[in-house]
Design a protein around this motif. Structure first.
Motif, PDB file in Angstrom:
ATOM      1  N   LEU A  23       1.013  -0.829   0.420  1.00 47.52           N
ATOM      2  CA  LEU A  23       0.244   0.088  -0.219  1.00 47.52           C
ATOM      3  C   LEU A  23       1.158   0.879  -0.055  1.00 47.52           C
ATOM      4  CD1 LEU A  23      -2.837   1.048   0.237  1.00 47.52           C
ATOM      5  CD2 LEU A  23      -2.519   0.705   2.694  1.00 47.52           C
ATOM      6  N   VAL A  24       0.887   2.056  -0.935  1.00 41.59           N
ATOM      7  CA  VAL A  24       1.802   3.364  -0.730  1.00 41.59           C
ATOM      8  C   VAL A  24       1.422   4.437  -1.185  1.00 41.59           C
ATOM      9  CG1 VAL A  24       3.671   2.019  -2.603  1.00 41.59           C
ATOM     10  CG2 VAL A  24       1.106   3.602  -3.428  1.00 41.59           C
ATOM     11  N   ASN A  25       0.004   4.663  -0.739  1.00 44.26           N
ATOM     12  CA  ASN A  25      -0.784   5.897  -0.972  1.00 44.26           C
ATOM     13  C   ASN A  25      -2.180   5.267   0.178  1.00 44.26           C
ATOM     14  OD1 ASN A  25      -2.841   8.751  -2.187  1.00 44.26           O
ATOM     15  ND2 ASN A  25      -0.445   9.393  -1.252  1.00 44.26           N
ATOM     16  N   SER A  26      -2.995   6.683   0.638  1.00 46.62           N
ATOM     17  CA  SER A  26      -3.759   6.222   1.508  1.00 46.62           C
ATOM     18  C   SER A  26      -4.069   7.807   0.902  1.00 46.62           C
ATOM     19  CB  SER A  26      -4.069   5.731   2.532  1.00 46.62           C
ATOM     20  OG  SER A  26      -3.416   4.099   2.782  1.00 46.62           O
ATOM     21  N   LYS A  27      -5.436   7.844   0.347  1.00 47.45           N
ATOM     22  CA  LYS A  27      -6.513   9.307   0.642  1.00 47.45           C
ATOM     23  C   LYS A  27      -8.070   9.438   0.954  1.00 47.45           C
ATOM     24  CE  LYS A  27      -7.305  12.977  -2.426  1.00 47.45           C
ATOM     25  NZ  LYS A  27      -7.422  13.700  -3.925  1.00 47.45           N
ATOM     26  N   VAL A  28      -8.157  10.125   2.027  1.00 44.95           N
ATOM     27  CA  VAL A  28      -9.339   9.817   2.773  1.00 44.95           C
ATOM     28  C   VAL A  28      -9.890  11.799   1.851  1.00 44.95           C
ATOM     29  CG1 VAL A  28     -10.693  10.375   4.837  1.00 44.95           C
ATOM     30  CG2 VAL A  28      -9.333   8.396   3.945  1.00 44.95           C
ATOM     31  N   LYS A  33     -11.831  -3.913   0.754  1.00 43.22           N
ATOM     32  CA  LYS A  33     -12.833  -3.876   1.489  1.00 43.22           C
ATOM     33  C   LYS A  33     -11.830  -3.197   2.943  1.00 43.22           C
ATOM     34  CE  LYS A  33     -13.478  -7.972   3.563  1.00 43.22           C
ATOM     35  NZ  LYS A  33     -14.975  -8.660   4.056  1.00 43.22           N
ATOM     36  N   ILE A  34     -12.912  -2.204   3.615  1.00 40.63           N
ATOM     37  CA  ILE A  34     -12.434  -1.607   4.765  1.00 40.63           C
ATOM     38  C   ILE A  34     -12.976  -2.805   5.979  1.00 40.63           C
ATOM     39  CG2 ILE A  34     -12.297   0.472   6.535  1.00 40.63           C
ATOM     40  CD1 ILE A  34     -12.234   2.251   3.687  1.00 40.63           C
ATOM     41  N   VAL A  35     -12.383  -2.487   6.803  1.00 42.45           N
ATOM     42  CA  VAL A  35     -12.744  -3.508   8.081  1.00 42.45           C
ATOM     43  C   VAL A  35     -12.748  -2.755   9.505  1.00 42.45           C
ATOM     44  CG1 VAL A  35     -12.591  -5.230   9.883  1.00 42.45           C
ATOM     45  CG2 VAL A  35     -12.485  -6.136   7.315  1.00 42.45           C
ATOM     46  N   PRO A  36     -13.254  -1.319   9.516  1.00 44.74           N
ATOM     47  CA  PRO A  36     -13.514  -0.465  10.668  1.00 44.74           C
ATOM     48  C   PRO A  36     -13.063  -1.090  12.625  1.00 44.74           C
ATOM     49  CG  PRO A  36     -15.688  -1.053  10.509  1.00 44.74           C
ATOM     50  CD  PRO A  36     -15.084  -1.701   9.386  1.00 44.74           C
ATOM     51  N   ASN A  37     -12.416  -0.015  12.968  1.00 47.63           N
ATOM     52  CA  ASN A  37     -12.292  -0.758  14.181  1.00 47.63           C
ATOM     53  C   ASN A  37     -13.367   0.059  14.994  1.00 47.63           C
ATOM     54  OD1 ASN A  37      -9.108  -1.844  13.100  1.00 47.63           O
ATOM     55  ND2 ASN A  37      -8.074  -0.087  14.169  1.00 47.63           N
ATOM     56  N   ALA A  92     -10.846   8.125   9.483  1.00 48.61           N
ATOM     57  CA  ALA A  92     -11.492   7.321   8.790  1.00 48.61           C
ATOM     58  C   ALA A  92     -10.050   6.272   8.263  1.00 48.61           C
ATOM     59  CB  ALA A  92     -11.812   7.928   7.407  1.00 48.61           C
ATOM     60  N   LEU A  93      -9.172   6.028   9.104  1.00 42.35           N
ATOM     61  CA  LEU A  93      -8.526   5.034   8.461  1.00 42.35           C
ATOM     62  C   LEU A  93      -8.256   4.595   9.735  1.00 42.35           C
ATOM     63  CD1 LEU A  93      -5.669   7.615   6.735  1.00 42.35           C
ATOM     64  CD2 LEU A  93      -6.976   5.642   6.207  1.00 42.35           C
ATOM     65  N   ASP A  94      -8.637   4.308  10.859  1.00 42.17           N
ATOM     66  CA  ASP A  94      -8.944   3.596  11.694  1.00 42.17           C
ATOM     67  C   ASP A  94      -9.623   1.975  11.389  1.00 42.17           C
ATOM     68  OD1 ASP A  94      -8.608   2.311  14.344  1.00 42.17           O
ATOM     69  OD2 ASP A  94      -9.890   3.216  15.244  1.00 42.17           O
ATOM     70  N   GLY A  95      -8.917   1.572  11.461  1.00 44.27           N
ATOM     71  CA  GLY A  95      -9.051   0.227  10.447  1.00 44.27           C
ATOM     72  C   GLY A  95      -8.184  -0.327   9.426  1.00 44.27           C
ATOM     73  N   SER A  96      -7.979  -1.899   8.897  1.00 42.82           N
ATOM     74  CA  SER A  96      -7.943  -1.962   7.871  1.00 42.82           C
ATOM     75  C   SER A  96      -8.379  -2.139   6.396  1.00 42.82           C
ATOM     76  CB  SER A  96      -7.324  -3.404   8.291  1.00 42.82           C
ATOM     77  OG  SER A  96      -7.053  -3.843   9.376  1.00 42.82           O
ATOM     78  N   LYS A 119      -3.651   2.902   9.812  1.00 39.50           N
ATOM     79  CA  LYS A 119      -3.806   3.649  10.756  1.00 39.50           C
ATOM     80  C   LYS A 119      -1.713   3.844  10.635  1.00 39.50           C
ATOM     81  CE  LYS A 119      -5.519   2.876  14.767  1.00 39.50           C
ATOM     82  NZ  LYS A 119      -5.318   3.028  15.920  1.00 39.50           N
ATOM     83  N   LYS A 120      -1.277   3.160  10.474  1.00 41.05           N
ATOM     84  CA  LYS A 120       0.404   3.459   9.807  1.00 41.05           C
ATOM     85  C   LYS A 120       0.951   4.040   8.699  1.00 41.05           C
ATOM     86  CE  LYS A 120       1.160  -1.408  11.310  1.00 41.05           C
ATOM     87  NZ  LYS A 120       2.329  -2.997  11.399  1.00 41.05           N
TER      88      LYS A 120
END
Length: 235
Positions: A75-80, A134-138, A214-218, A234-235
């Motif tokens: 995973l090289v980039n995440s945008k929300v 898919k996103i698995v939220p915490n 929004a990034l509190d998950g996998s 989260k990393k």
């Protein structure tokens, strides 16, 4: 002439180690310096020739086997973002009542992920083999979602009866050393009052809180119904 029994003594371990050093040297030549350093971190005994033994080559072989059995995705980039853009989320068309035919553009939580294939083979494909995410939220993100719109937006069935929905845009496959883009959108409400879409856009402070968490998950990547990668957002 009497036959004599002749015995030859050889240090087989030394022979094995010499062969191992040759194999390791030739194998590492095929990789860039950066990749060689990565191998040496994972198998320190291959770094110095004086430490290279048959055991070193076996360790390297085990490492290669483990790496080849798993897709090398990164995973090289995440945008929300919070968006209200027809070109991204589309629109909801009113189908009845005085405002029949009117278009409502929903506000949505927008995710964009870029994933790189660091391996030497294609990952994914078409049909069932196409890559999906898919996103698995915490727990914290689920709670924030419920506080913002009244339900867990990451549970598809929660959208039933809301007039809202969710969407996605995926690349089905990623070629070696290439990057694929994956987009997920989760509608949060509309600005206009209408019985067909009863959920109004949450207040700005609630939207900001949702974005912050929004990034509190996998992020789970699947192909052919099987999980092939998982990233902690989260990393």
């Amino acid at each position: 002439m009497n036959a004599k029994n002749i015995f030859y003594h050889a240090d087989l371990n030394a022979s094995y180690n010499i062969g191992a050093r040759y194999f390791i040297r030739e194998f590492l030549k095929s990789f860039s310096e950066k990749k060689r350093l990565q191998w040496e971190v994972k198998a320190p005994s291959i770094a110095a020739r004086t430490r290279q033994t048959l055991s070193s080559s076996l360790s390297l072989f085990a490492l290669l086997t483990a790496c080849s059995s798993k897709p090398s995705l990164e995973l090289v980039n995440s945008k929300v973002d919070i968006v209200k853009d027809k070109s991204i989320v589309g629109s909801i068309v009113i189908t009845e009542g005085d405002k029949k035919g009117q278009e409502l553009i929903p506000t949505a939580l927008y995710y964009e992920f870029k994933i790189k294939n660091n391996g030497n083979r294609k990952i994914g494909g078409t049909g069932d083999k196409a890559l999906q995410v898919k996103i698995v939220p915490n727990k914290k993100l689920v709670t924030t979602s419920k506080e913002t719109v009244g339900f867990n937006i990451f549970n598809p069935s929660s959208y039933d009866g809301t007039g809202l929905g969710y969407g996605s845009s995926f690349v089905g496959e990623i070629q070696p050393d290439k990057i694929g883009k994956f987009i997920l959108t989760f509608e949060l409400g509309v600005s206009e009052e209408n019985p067909q879409v009863p959920i109004r856009v949450p207040a700005k402070d609630k939207l900001e809180k949702l974005k912050e968490n929004a990034l509190d998950g996998s992020l789970i990547v699947t192909s052919d119904g099987k999980e092939i990668a998982q990233f902690d957002l989260k990393k």
